[in-house]
Design a protein around this motif. Structure first.
Motif, PDB file in Angstrom:
ATOM      1  N   THR A 101      -5.721  -4.385  -8.578  1.00  0.00           N
ATOM      2  CA  THR A 101      -6.317  -3.118  -9.017  1.00  0.00           C
ATOM      3  C   THR A 101      -5.820  -1.945  -8.171  1.00  0.00           C
ATOM      4  N   SER A 102      -5.059  -2.221  -7.099  1.00  0.00           N
ATOM      5  CA  SER A 102      -4.472  -1.140  -6.294  1.00  0.00           C
ATOM      6  C   SER A 102      -3.255  -0.561  -7.010  1.00  0.00           C
ATOM      7  N   ILE A 103      -2.313  -1.443  -7.316  1.00  0.00           N
ATOM      8  CA  ILE A 103      -1.077  -1.056  -8.014  1.00  0.00           C
ATOM      9  C   ILE A 103      -1.012  -1.966  -9.244  1.00  0.00           C
ATOM     10  N   PRO A 104      -1.672  -1.574 -10.327  1.00  0.00           N
ATOM     11  CA  PRO A 104      -1.830  -2.488 -11.465  1.00  0.00           C
ATOM     12  C   PRO A 104      -0.488  -2.909 -12.070  1.00  0.00           C
TER      13      PRO A 104
ATOM     14  N   SER B 240       2.021  -3.062   4.292  1.00  0.00           N
ATOM     15  CA  SER B 240       1.262  -2.154   3.433  1.00  0.00           C
ATOM     16  C   SER B 240       0.549  -1.099   4.274  1.00  0.00           C
ATOM     17  N   LEU B 241      -0.004  -0.133   3.591  1.00  0.00           N
ATOM     18  CA  LEU B 241      -0.736   0.954   4.242  1.00  0.00           C
ATOM     19  C   LEU B 241      -1.886   0.391   5.079  1.00  0.00           C
ATOM     20  N   GLY B 242      -1.912   0.733   6.372  1.00  0.00           N
ATOM     21  CA  GLY B 242      -3.037   0.331   7.211  1.00  0.00           C
ATOM     22  C   GLY B 242      -2.940  -1.062   7.809  1.00  0.00           C
TER      23      GLY B 242
ATOM     24  N   ALA C 188     -13.728  -1.172   0.646  1.00  0.00           N
ATOM     25  CA  ALA C 188     -13.157  -0.956  -0.692  1.00  0.00           C
ATOM     26  C   ALA C 188     -11.721  -1.473  -0.740  1.00  0.00           C
ATOM     27  N   THR C 189     -10.984  -1.251   0.343  1.00  0.00           N
ATOM     28  CA  THR C 189      -9.583  -1.706   0.380  1.00  0.00           C
ATOM     29  C   THR C 189      -9.519  -3.231   0.298  1.00  0.00           C
ATOM     30  N   LEU C 190     -10.322  -3.911   1.106  1.00  0.00           N
ATOM     31  CA  LEU C 190     -10.303  -5.385   1.074  1.00  0.00           C
ATOM     32  C   LEU C 190     -10.718  -5.896  -0.306  1.00  0.00           C
ATOM     33  N   GLY C 191     -11.633  -5.184  -0.959  1.00  0.00           N
ATOM     34  CA  GLY C 191     -12.059  -5.567  -2.304  1.00  0.00           C
ATOM     35  C   GLY C 191     -10.944  -5.464  -3.331  1.00  0.00           C
ATOM     36  N   ARG C 192     -10.033  -4.520  -3.115  1.00  0.00           N
ATOM     37  CA  ARG C 192      -8.871  -4.410  -4.031  1.00  0.00           C
ATOM     38  C   ARG C 192      -7.783  -5.410  -3.662  1.00  0.00           C
ATOM     39  N   TRP C 193      -7.685  -5.753  -2.394  1.00  0.00           N
ATOM     40  CA  TRP C 193      -6.538  -6.534  -1.917  1.00  0.00           C
ATOM     41  C   TRP C 193      -6.693  -8.041  -2.086  1.00  0.00           C
ATOM     42  N   PHE C 194      -7.967  -8.519  -2.155  1.00  0.00           N
ATOM     43  CA  PHE C 194      -8.199  -9.974  -2.240  1.00  0.00           C
ATOM     44  C   PHE C 194      -9.163 -10.283  -3.371  1.00  0.00           C
TER      45      PHE C 194
ATOM     46  N   THR D 284      -6.112  11.820  -5.379  1.00  0.00           N
ATOM     47  CA  THR D 284      -6.742  10.627  -4.798  1.00  0.00           C
ATOM     48  C   THR D 284      -6.239  10.395  -3.383  1.00  0.00           C
ATOM     49  N   TRP D 285      -4.923  10.542  -3.210  1.00  0.00           N
ATOM     50  CA  TRP D 285      -4.319  10.291  -1.894  1.00  0.00           C
ATOM     51  C   TRP D 285      -4.674  11.388  -0.897  1.00  0.00           C
ATOM     52  N   ILE D 286      -4.736  12.629  -1.396  1.00  0.00           N
ATOM     53  CA  ILE D 286      -5.122  13.746  -0.509  1.00  0.00           C
ATOM     54  C   ILE D 286      -6.574  13.562  -0.055  1.00  0.00           C
ATOM     55  N   ASP D 287      -7.426  13.146  -1.001  1.00  0.00           N
ATOM     56  CA  ASP D 287      -8.840  12.931  -0.658  1.00  0.00           C
ATOM     57  C   ASP D 287      -8.988  11.779   0.337  1.00  0.00           C
ATOM     58  N   ARG D 288      -8.190  10.704   0.111  1.00  0.00           N
ATOM     59  CA  ARG D 288      -8.294   9.560   1.023  1.00  0.00           C
ATOM     60  C   ARG D 288      -7.832   9.960   2.430  1.00  0.00           C
ATOM     61  N   ALA D 289      -6.773  10.765   2.500  1.00  0.00           N
ATOM     62  CA  ALA D 289      -6.290  11.229   3.815  1.00  0.00           C
ATOM     63  C   ALA D 289      -7.385  12.015   4.528  1.00  0.00           C
TER      64      ALA D 289
ATOM     65  N   ALA E  74       2.199  11.096   2.409  1.00  0.00           N
ATOM     66  CA  ALA E  74       3.555  10.763   1.918  1.00  0.00           C
ATOM     67  C   ALA E  74       3.460  10.247   0.484  1.00  0.00           C
ATOM     68  N   LEU E  75       2.450   9.404   0.205  1.00  0.00           N
ATOM     69  CA  LEU E  75       2.289   8.865  -1.152  1.00  0.00           C
ATOM     70  C   LEU E  75       1.896   9.963  -2.135  1.00  0.00           C
ATOM     71  N   SER E  76       1.156  10.964  -1.665  1.00  0.00           N
ATOM     72  CA  SER E  76       0.653  12.006  -2.581  1.00  0.00           C
ATOM     73  C   SER E  76       1.772  12.850  -3.180  1.00  0.00           C
TER      74      SER E  76
ATOM     75  N   ILE F 253       5.977  -4.739   0.877  1.00  0.00           N
ATOM     76  CA  ILE F 253       4.805  -4.820  -0.003  1.00  0.00           C
ATOM     77  C   ILE F 253       4.064  -3.489   0.014  1.00  0.00           C
ATOM     78  N   SER F 254       3.686  -3.047  -1.174  1.00  0.00           N
ATOM     79  CA  SER F 254       2.833  -1.870  -1.344  1.00  0.00           C
ATOM     80  C   SER F 254       3.525  -0.634  -0.769  1.00  0.00           C
ATOM     81  N   LEU F 255       2.976   0.015   0.257  1.00  0.00           N
ATOM     82  CA  LEU F 255       3.697   1.146   0.864  1.00  0.00           C
ATOM     83  C   LEU F 255       5.106   0.712   1.268  1.00  0.00           C
ATOM     84  N   GLY F 256       5.225  -0.487   1.831  1.00  0.00           N
ATOM     85  CA  GLY F 256       6.551  -1.004   2.214  1.00  0.00           C
ATOM     86  C   GLY F 256       7.472  -1.149   1.008  1.00  0.00           C
TER      87      GLY F 256
ATOM     88  N   GLY G 209      -2.213   8.251  11.484  1.00  0.00           N
ATOM     89  CA  GLY G 209      -1.083   7.536  10.865  1.00  0.00           C
ATOM     90  C   GLY G 209      -1.407   7.115   9.445  1.00  0.00           C
ATOM     91  N   TYR G 210      -2.628   6.605   9.241  1.00  0.00           N
ATOM     92  CA  TYR G 210      -3.034   6.188   7.891  1.00  0.00           C
ATOM     93  C   TYR G 210      -3.048   7.407   6.963  1.00  0.00           C
ATOM     94  N   ALA G 211      -3.695   8.485   7.423  1.00  0.00           N
ATOM     95  CA  ALA G 211      -3.837   9.679   6.581  1.00  0.00           C
ATOM     96  C   ALA G 211      -2.471  10.291   6.266  1.00  0.00           C
TER      97      ALA G 211
HETATM   98  O1  LIG Z   1      -4.717   1.035  -0.504  1.00  0.00           O
HETATM   99  C1  LIG Z   1      -4.450   0.533  -1.584  1.00  0.00           C
HETATM  100  O2  LIG Z   1      -5.222  -0.229  -2.154  1.00  0.00           O
HETATM  101  C2  LIG Z   1      -3.187   0.839  -2.316  1.00  0.00           C
HETATM  102  C3  LIG Z   1      -1.988   0.981  -1.544  1.00  0.00           C
HETATM  103  C4  LIG Z   1      -1.000   1.819  -1.844  1.00  0.00           C
HETATM  104  C5  LIG Z   1       0.034   1.743  -0.893  1.00  0.00           C
HETATM  105  C6  LIG Z   1      -0.462   0.657  -0.055  1.00  0.00           C
HETATM  106  O3  LIG Z   1       0.132   0.148   0.887  1.00  0.00           O
HETATM  107  O4  LIG Z   1      -1.698   0.249  -0.452  1.00  0.00           O
END
Ligand SMILES: O=C(O)CC1=CCC(=O)O1
Length: 252
Positions: free
Chosen positions: A206-209, A21-23, A141-147, A122-127, A180-182, A86-89, A173-175
């Motif tokens: 809640t990341s990819i509902p 996944s991303l990151g 915030a990411t860990l809160g969505r992922w677990f 959202t993706w442009i802002d996150r980058a 790419a997602l945007s 998974i996710s980005l993958g 790399g993350y940005a």
């Molecule tokens: O960062 C997130 O919560 C959502 C996400 C989209 C692609 C990915 O790998 O994570």
């Protein structure tokens, strides 16, 4: 672009690629390695701009990320592989299923974003945020969505491993992967996918509902859908005991 990767399992076994996944890095696949490496030559890799190497300057595109995987597959000497992402993958897997179908047997796509361009800003802002402030700006915030909270409470050490991966990912790399997602919308080619696809979504993702993943099962011919109860986004990591049997059954 040569991707960082780790190979396990017998040299002469069928190849399975694992895309994170991303990151995160290929180390996020630790809960799958024992189960898959008995029967497969497992290659867990880092997307470009992730892991140990310096990140090439962005923005990246899904073509960049997908073609990196085809180049990695070329280095294995295998004509075809199966692919778990998974996710980005998972998004990269959807692109490969549409654009390099002759190189892959089967796909298992977990919590994949199919049309992140619908939320382009959202993706442009996150980058921009990660370029300005680094991954620490998005890590909690990411860990809160992922677990799920109860998983995080009971598995602090495991969550810490993922926190460190997020914090160590090069900001560029993350940005650049956010960028790419945007611009990514893979909906138009779903009906052309011919490989067998396992789709997995998690009820509390809640990341990819789930409501964005469930329709893919109707859009991809013959796709098999599994919906996990009591799970959030990073299901391969938090719920390996439920995911690994699904992967083994699907990969054959
Ligand atoms: O960062 C997130 O919560 C959502 C996400 C989209 C692609 C990915 O790998 O994570």
């Amino acid at each position: 672009m040569r991707l960082n990767h780790r190979t396990t399992g017998p040299d002469d076994a069928p190849v399975v690629l694992l895309a994170s996944s991303l990151g995160t890095t290929h180390a996020m696949w630790a809960p799958q390695l024992d189960a898959l490496s008995k029967n497969f030559r497992v290659i867990a890799f880092d997307h470009r701009g992730h892991g140990a190497d310096e990140a090439p300057p962005g923005p990246y595109t899904i073509e960049d990320l997908g073609n990196d995987v085809v180049e990695l597959l070329n280095t294995t000497g295998a004509e075809r592989a199966s692919y778990v992402g998974i996710s980005l993958g998972g998004a990269v897997g959807l692109w490969l299923a549409q654009n390099a179908p002759d190189r892959f047997h089967r796909f298992a796509l977990l919590c994949p974003p199919v049309n992140p361009a619908a939320n382009a800003q959202t993706w442009i802002d996150r980058a921009a945020l990660v370029r300005a402030e680094g991954a620490q700006a998005i890590v909690e915030a990411t860990l809160g969505r992922w677990f799920l909270p109860e998983y995080a409470e009971a598995h602090a050490e495991e969550v810490e491993v993922i926190r460190q991966q997020l914090l160590s990912t090069p900001a560029e790399g993350y940005a650049a992967c956010c960028e790419a997602l945007s611009t990514l919308d893979l909906t138009a080619g779903l009906a052309d996918i011919t490989a067998p696809v396992l789709l997995v979504t998690a009820e509390q993702d809640t990341s990819i509902p789930p409501e964005t993943v469930v329709p893919l099962a109707a859009g991809i011919p013959g796709a098999h859908l599994e919906i996990l109860e009591d799970a959030a986004h990073l299901v391969t990591y938090s719920d390996a005991d439920r995911i690994n049997p699904l992967l083994l059954t699907h990969l054959g």
